[in-house]
Design an enzyme around this catalytic site. Structure first.
Site, mmCIF file in Angstrom:
data_model
loop_
_atom_site.group_PDB
_atom_site.id
_atom_site.type_symbol
_atom_site.label_atom_id
_atom_site.label_comp_id
_atom_site.label_asym_id
_atom_site.label_seq_id
_atom_site.Cartn_x
_atom_site.Cartn_y
_atom_site.Cartn_z
ATOM 1 N N HIS A 56 50.359 34.178 73.602
ATOM 2 C CA HIS A 56 49.912 34.685 74.187
ATOM 3 C C HIS A 56 50.223 33.975 75.496
ATOM 4 C CE1 HIS A 56 46.507 34.078 70.769
ATOM 5 N NE2 HIS A 56 47.782 34.510 69.579
ATOM 6 N N GLU A 58 47.736 34.397 77.930
ATOM 7 C CA GLU A 58 47.376 33.523 78.350
ATOM 8 C C GLU A 58 47.983 31.651 78.734
ATOM 9 O OE1 GLU A 58 43.696 34.571 76.560
ATOM 10 O OE2 GLU A 58 46.003 34.051 76.589
ATOM 11 N N CYS A 80 41.243 32.825 72.697
ATOM 12 C CA CYS A 80 40.977 33.149 71.914
ATOM 13 C C CYS A 80 40.434 30.854 71.461
ATOM 14 C CB CYS A 80 42.333 33.050 70.677
ATOM 15 S SG CYS A 80 44.149 32.019 71.074
ATOM 16 N N CYS A 89 44.349 28.902 73.079
ATOM 17 C CA CYS A 89 44.198 29.717 74.368
ATOM 18 C C CYS A 89 43.562 28.555 75.631
ATOM 19 C CB CYS A 89 44.455 31.054 74.881
ATOM 20 S SG CYS A 89 45.387 31.121 73.828
#
Length: 363
Positions: A56, A58, A80, A89
């Site tokens: 992801h 991040e 998330c 995350c």
């Protein structure tokens, strides 16, 4: 800190959206997210959701040995907070010592919606929600709608017409100029699947890929509606079927042709044809089951008209040439376009050197 200034915050969030846009359409079932990390008023790191959806944004932004302690994170979508194929995350955000997290909109995924805020605040991390909220809602429209509708993906259409509304040039292949065609390739890169018909592919011998230098890896998958397996055996797209996932959607049983397509690394999707079940909704449903959620339809007048009549398109891109075809034109869109009930019509501000591009919002 300068990053707490509203103008600065909007600027950093805009940068995050630019990162998100870079992989829009290439992150499979995951949304394309952008992330910018700011410390003492300067960007120290950034990231976007990787092609195919993981890691992801991040996680990509927080890689490396930089000192993130006390910094502010600007992320386009709520981080998330659930365990899926990778850890949440929010765990990494906490571990790296981020002091404040700003995100534009909440994620509508039920596993994580509106849960990040309380988790982060329990760890004394400040949270601000709603930066560039309208931009966020618009950017994630296809993702939100695809999450809401479990059976149908988000789908837009694209056509190219002459100044006098014809889509076929009797004396040549092209309707629009080179600049318009390059823009088409860029638009393609923002979808995860291109849907066309066998008639269009047979006629144009189209490759249905992205051929902008440096963006070739963002070419979407391709699906061709071919009810009776009439796709020609000598086409340009066969040259790239090992690199680009390609489907033929049919209701026909023909072992010889099926074996030929399979030898070209093409996947056959069979749809029943009883009681007219070979419908456009069933076609879209079959693609949704394959994991596609953001589709661009590039086909001829018949297929485009059918999708419009069934109210399936959200938007229609219209590339309009500055030239008239007059007697050399066929398949006019004039009547069809005049009857469309539009939510909005926007001329896209892009230099096409004579040609024009419109985005018609249908729903």
């Amino acid at each position: 800190m300068r990053s707490n200034n509203p103008n600065s915050e909007n600027k950093f969030m805009k940068l995050a959206f630019q990162k998100a846009y870079s992989h829009l359409g290439s992150t499979k079932e995951n949304p394309s997210v952008g992330c910018v990390v700011v410390k003492n008023g300067s960007v120290i790191s950034s990231g976007s959701t990787s092609v195919n959806g993981r890691p992801h944004a991040e996680i990509n932004a927080l890689k490396g040995k930089k000192n993130f302690f006390g910094s502010t994170m600007y992320v386009t979508l709520e981080p998330c907070s659930h365990y899926g194929k990778s850890p949440p995350c929010v765990n990494t955000i906490i571990k790296k010592g981020i002091a404040k997290v700003c995100y534009s909109v909440l994620d509508t995924d039920s596993r994580t919606e509106n849960k990040a805020k309380s988790i982060l605040q329990k760890k004394k991390i400040k949270v601000k929600i709603g930066l560039l909220k309208n931009e966020g809602k618009n950017f994630y429209k296809s993702y939100f709608l695809s999450k809401k509708n479990k059976s149908l993906p988000y789908i837009d259409g694209k056509i190219a017409i002459s100044k006098d509304y014809f889509s076929i040039n009797k004396k040549g292949k092209w309707i629009t100029n080179d600049f318009s065609r390059s823009k088409v390739h860029l638009i393609r890169s923002k979808y995860d699947c291109i849907l066309s018909s066998y008639k269009s592919v047979n006629k144009d011998n189209s490759k249905l890929d992205c051929r902008i230098k440096g963006l070739e890896h963002l070419s979407p998958s391709r699906a061709i509606i071919d009810r009776d397996l009439k796709l020609k055996k000598t086409l340009n797209l066969y040259n790239s079927t090992k690199k680009i996932k390609t489907y033929i959607i049919t209701s026909k049983n023909n072992k010889k042709k099926e074996n030929f397509f399979k030898s070209k690394n093409i996947v056959i999707i069979k749809i029943k044809d009883k009681k007219k079940l070979f419908s456009f909704k069933n076609i879209l449903f079959s693609l949704k089951q394959k994991g596609y959620s953001r589709i661009l339809c590039e086909a001829g007048l018949y297929t485009t008209n059918a999708f419009l009549k069934n109210n399936l398109f959200y938007n229609l891109y219209v590339f309009k040439s500055f030239k008239k075809l007059n007697k050399n034109g066929r398949n006019s869109y004039k009547n069809l376009l005049s009857k469309l009930k539009l939510k909005d019509k926007k001329k896209i501000d892009v230099k096409l050197f004579g040609d024009e591009l419109y985005k018609l919002r249908i729903k």
